[in-house]
Scaffold this active site. Structure first.
Site, mmCIF file in Angstrom:
data_model
loop_
_atom_site.group_PDB
_atom_site.id
_atom_site.type_symbol
_atom_site.label_atom_id
_atom_site.label_comp_id
_atom_site.label_asym_id
_atom_site.label_seq_id
_atom_site.Cartn_x
_atom_site.Cartn_y
_atom_site.Cartn_z
ATOM 1 N N GLU A 13 16.680 -0.063 -4.298
ATOM 2 C CA GLU A 13 17.488 0.512 -3.234
ATOM 3 C C GLU A 13 18.957 0.355 -3.597
ATOM 4 O O GLU A 13 19.382 -0.725 -4.003
ATOM 5 C CB GLU A 13 17.187 -0.223 -1.928
ATOM 6 C CG GLU A 13 17.528 0.560 -0.690
ATOM 7 C CD GLU A 13 17.116 -0.211 0.558
ATOM 8 O OE1 GLU A 13 16.156 -1.009 0.468
ATOM 9 O OE2 GLU A 13 17.766 -0.024 1.589
ATOM 10 N N ALA A 59 0.842 -1.187 0.000
ATOM 11 C CA ALA A 59 0.000 0.000 0.000
ATOM 12 C C ALA A 59 0.881 1.242 0.000
ATOM 13 O O ALA A 59 1.996 1.223 0.519
ATOM 14 C CB ALA A 59 -0.905 0.011 1.236
#
Length: 918
Positions: free
Chosen positions: A269, A209
């Site tokens: 990342e 989410a």
DNA sequence: ATCCTCCCCTAC
DNA sequence: TAAGGTAGGGGAGGAT
């Protein structure tokens, strides 16, 4: 590159896809799996292609795994068929669009495998719980990088590998929404969750989410129903894996464009070392990169900037979402002071708990503890890490891409075994899987670790269905001299390792096999090719009427008339043996050592000339045998049609499965070291002696000590030896250039040994004056050294008879008394029963007698080491017992034992443990 | 002293 | 239906 510049800066960049990902430690399986895949993705974009191809296997599911539960599978199929027929009757509107299609779902997919199964159910397809090349027509993969899909294809024998959307598209046609959030700027500030289904029932699970949604308490793993209860306006979007990959691709492209030193952490990342980018303000750079990412991908990105990786990473925490944060060196202390220790990388729940018990919760509090104290409590490295991190000190460098150090697979769910056979079947499949992964990664390994989760004594069935519950973790490992990825070798090793657990298979809740000490398979193959193993084997087979003359091979290779027989016996040193690198505890894979068990790199078995093969010296033969996964001896046995004459080589055969069960039962109640060593031959005399050894009162100490050590004997079916065990006397005889080549790859301790050798000290290994030769029973060219054991009686008997030593005389008598005069063990056995003359103490002939007896033993070792290691073992157990009674035998034992070990090491790559007899 | 094995902890 | 797997690294303690 130094990181000590005050101007140096690292920035951690994270794009906003992160925002679709829960950071919570939710137990949602998809979320976790996805992270795992993301790691794969991230690594895959690293600079090192080898590394990426390896890492792509990290989450490789078990393609053909689980077949151990055939029965279960059948049951599931029946169930599926029943459901399918019900389903089609219930809803005739659904066309059988998947007729003829049978899908295998690769791991944790989205939609879930169960959803896909339901689609198949409803639309006339089939669903396979376990991969089968025969039944499966389509493999469904989710969220995989190209490299993995390629690998999957290579595993699947050309079966189509499709994404789950293929199923969904097929079902729903263009009704399926194809949008992701980045193409809908209007959704940026709206609560959005990703989920494969917006079904009103709401039983689907949220994968991730965005931040606005998280503000409503929505987390990964929640049911859509519950999420909508928290946030009725929640927007549910489907996955778009192509888009994810595209984003990750763009993300890394942009990073590489701005900075050369990029260390991928995951697909979204990365660390950047911007130390060298003088003149550029790291903050402006980060800002520019973030903008570019946003422009290219539609995703936001966050950046943390600081003077080292630790602080940059922590800064990213502050920066999220969609921001950037620079921690000035002077503000590090301030930043850390109130920071919870759990936020430090490397501190997990265990360390957190331990520190909490010391009333340490923040980095500021952690700093109050001295480094000594931390190191005392947590170990040197961990202590130093804690001390450093609490001060914002981090000396790691960006961009170090490491090669994989281990490859493995484990299953800790759904593991329930009915019986040993069930377990063996599982282990077999596990080996297949690990072998495939090794081969897929292009590596071979030397250390094998079998991990088992065992249900704790009073633990009942776990709360989670088929889960592992409360378990203790057990593991056994072994290291073999030769790196391998061969499935059959893996299976033998695993079988042996499993035997050490002595476990009730019903208590097993998880099994894993890990392979470490990796070497590049390519290197190994190159070595093999370079050494022309292939060419001379095939050329030999081409002219089957010519018998291969090993002498000529040796001469050709050595180019000097050195002792050819000796050379032949040591030929393996040049062909097959890897360098032993454990000397320095490192695993250097780049210096061209290594060898291969890869059948693919040598001629097919059927192309070998058996006549040639049989004529090879035993040592070479045993190596070849190992290269062919132990199949060579089978073939020889068949070609000879009399396997009983090959007992020595049959020792290299794996035990039959049914035998293993019995043997494992044996090993659990006694310490018969050979019960798992793969001996498939009845040797009643030895068995008898061994039994006696283990039952006689004065050897009671053995009952709780496993008599033999790995890896030497248990792995006698593995290819033995390594360069570290090269007979240096032979090396001395080599031509200068060849010797120079070998020296380059020789371990340091052997180098010293060789350099210490004078030109005339050929037999330094054998102070008793016995040369190393490749002996073989029945060898026609038995040299002088073999004479001691040839004849009836053999020469040593008469020699001992006329000796001045009472012990030698006695021993000569025992020759006639023994059940089998052929075997030394039998003679020693008789000697044990005799009362030895204590007066046979040191006298004038003592040394001579000791020497004579030792020589006999050494001769016997050479004679038997390859063909009958058991016999040697028994002899030395008996000798050891004799040495308790007799100074004479003690001295003999002490004198010969090192030579035994050297010989075992040379031939089997390990040590023989002779238990202490009281 | 150093290596090896087994085990634990951690990240993702 | 349910369900974690893969890998790196460090530490303790025995073996050498």
């Amino acid at each position: 590159m130094s990181m000590d510049s005050s101007r140096s800066a690292n920035s951690t960049l994270q794009n906003s896809k992160r925002s679709f990902n829960s950071n919570s430690s939710s137990s949602n399986s998809y979320s976790k799996k996805k992270k795992s895949n993301q790691k794969t993705l991230g690594m895959a974009w690293g600079a090192n292609s080898l590394s990426s191809s390896r890492s792509s296997f990290r989450s490789s599911p078990f393609s053909d795994f689980g077949s151990y539960m055939i029965e279960k599978n059948r049951k599931l199929q029946n169930q599926f068929d029943a459901e399918a027929s019900n389903s089609s009757q219930a809803d005739s509107s659904k066309k059988p669009i998947f007729h003829g299609v049978s899908i295998f779902v690769d791991g944790f997919t989205v939609p879930s495998s169960q959803e896909l199964r339901q689609y198949m159910l409803n639309y006339g397809g089939r669903f396979e719980n376990y991969f089968s090349r025969h039944r499966v027509t389509h493999i469904i993969c989710s969220n995989l990088p190209d490299s993995k899909i390629k690998n999957r294809r290579s595993f699947s024998g050309g079966l189509p590998v499709v994404k789950p959307t293929w199923v969904l598209d097929s079902v729903a046609g263009n009704r399926l929404l194809s949008l992701v959030i980045r193409s809908h700027p209007e959704l940026y500030d709206k609560p959005v969750a990703v989920c494969h289904s917006d079904n009103p029932k709401g039983t689907a699970e949220i994968s991730s989410a965005n931040y606005p949604a998280r503000d409503y308490g929505i987390r990964a793993g929640m049911f859509v129903r519950d999420a909508k209860a928290l946030c009725p306006q929640l927007i549910i979007l489907p996955y778009n894996f192509e888009a994810y990959e595209e984003v990750a691709d763009q993300f890394y492209n942009i990073l590489h464009k701005h900075c050369k030193r990029v260390q991928a952490v995951s697909c979204d990342e990365a660390f950047l070392d911007v130390t060298d980018l003088e003149g550029k303000d790291p903050q402006l750079l980060a800002s520019a990169i973030r903008k570019e990412i946003c422009k290219a991908t539609g995703c936001t990105a966050s950046a943390g900037i600081a003077e080292n990786m630790l602080m940059a990473r922590l800064a990213t925490r502050t920066a999220k979402p969609n921001g950037q944060c620079y921690i000035h060196p002077e503000r590090v202390d301030e930043y850390l002071d109130q920071l919870q220790i759990k936020a430090l990388p490397g501190i997990g729940h265990v360390l957190e708990e331990k520190l909490k018990n010391k009333n340490v919760r923040t980095c500021g509090q952690l700093r109050m503890i001295s480094k000594d104290s931390l190191q005392k409590d947590f170990g040197i490295k961990t202590g130093e890490m804690l001390w450093n991190y609490s001060r914002g000190v981090d000396n790691r460098l960006v961009g170090m891409i490491q090669e994989s150090k281990s490859v493995g697979a484990e299953v800790n769910w759904g593991v329930r075994f009915r019986d040993l056979q069930d377990t063996q079947h599982f282990l077999l499949d596990l080996c297949k899987e690990v072998s495939l992964r090794l081969q897929g990664c292009g590596v071979q390994g030397r250390t094998f670790t079998l991990k088992i989760k065992r249900r704790r004594k009073d633990a009942g069935e776990p709360v989670k269905y088929m889960g592992c519950g409360d378990c203790e973790n057990l593991s056994h490992s072994t290291t073999v001299p030769l790196a391998t990825d061969d499935v059959e070798v893996l299976q033998r090793i695993t079988k042996q390792l499993f035997g050490f657990f002595h476990i009730d298979v019903k208590d097993i809740r998880g099994v894993g096999l890990q392979v470490s000490r990796l070497e590049s398979a390519n290197t190994a193959r190159q070595v093999l090719e370079r050494n022309s193993m292939k060419s001379w084997l095939t050329s030999a087979s081409a002219s089957s009427k010519e018998r291969l003359d090993i002498n000529s091979i040796a001469k050709e290779r050595v180019g000097k008339d050195s002792e050819v027989k000796s050379m032949a016996g040591n030929l393996k040193s040049f062909h097959f043996t890897p360098v032993e690198n454990s000397v320095h505890g490192t695993n250097n894979t780049s210096n061209g050592e290594g060898c291969s068990n890869q059948i693919s790199s040598v001629p097919l078995l059927c192309h070998l000339d058996m006549g040639v093969v049989e004529s090879l010296p035993s040592e070479l033969l045993s190596e070849l045998n190992e290269i062919y996964g132990g199949k060579l001896v089978d073939l020889i046995a068949k070609s000879k049609g009399q396997s009983e004459n090959n007992t020595g080589y049959l020792c290299f055969l794996p035990p039959e499965p049914s035998k293993v069960a019995v043997e494992q039962a044996e090993i659990s109640c006694n310490s018969n070291p050979f019960s798992l060593s793969g001996t498939a031959v009845e040797m009643k005399d030895k068995q008898h002696i061994l039994e006696e050894l283990q039952t006689v009162p004065d050897s009671g100490a053995e009952s709780n000590s496993v008599a033999i050590s790995i890896p030497g004997l248990e792995n006698n079916d593995l290819m033995p030896s390594s360069l570290s065990q090269v007979d240096t006397s032979v090396l001395q005889q080599l031509p200068e250039e060849l010797r120079a080549d070998l020296f380059e790859v020789l371990p340091a301790h052997r180098m010293q040994e060789i350099s210490a050798l004078g030109p005339n000290t050929k037999n330094v290994h054998h102070p008793l004056g016995i040369k190393t030769t490749g002996n073989q029973p029945g060898s026609t060219d038995s040299g002088l050294s073999n004479n001691l054991w040839i004849g009836n009686p053999p020469p040593w008997v008469d020699k001992f008879k006329v000796s001045n030593s009472l012990t030698l005389k006695l021993f000569a008598d025992m020759y006639y008394k023994a059940k089998s005069a052929e075997s030394l063990s039998s003679i020693l056995q008789c000697t044990v029963a005799e009362s030895l003359h204590p007066l046979d103490a040191r006298c004038g002939t003592w040394n001579e007698a000791v020497h004579s007896f030792s020589e006999l033993l050494l001769e016997y070792i050479k004679l038997k080491i390859v063909v009958d290691i058991e016999e040697i073992y028994i002899c030395f157990r008996l000798l050891r017992r004799l040495s308790n009674k007799s100074e004479f035998f003690l001295e003999v034992y002490n004198l010969v034992f090192p030579h035994l070990q050297a010989s075992v090491d040379e031939h089997y790559g390990g040590n023989l443990h002779i238990p202490l007899n009281k």
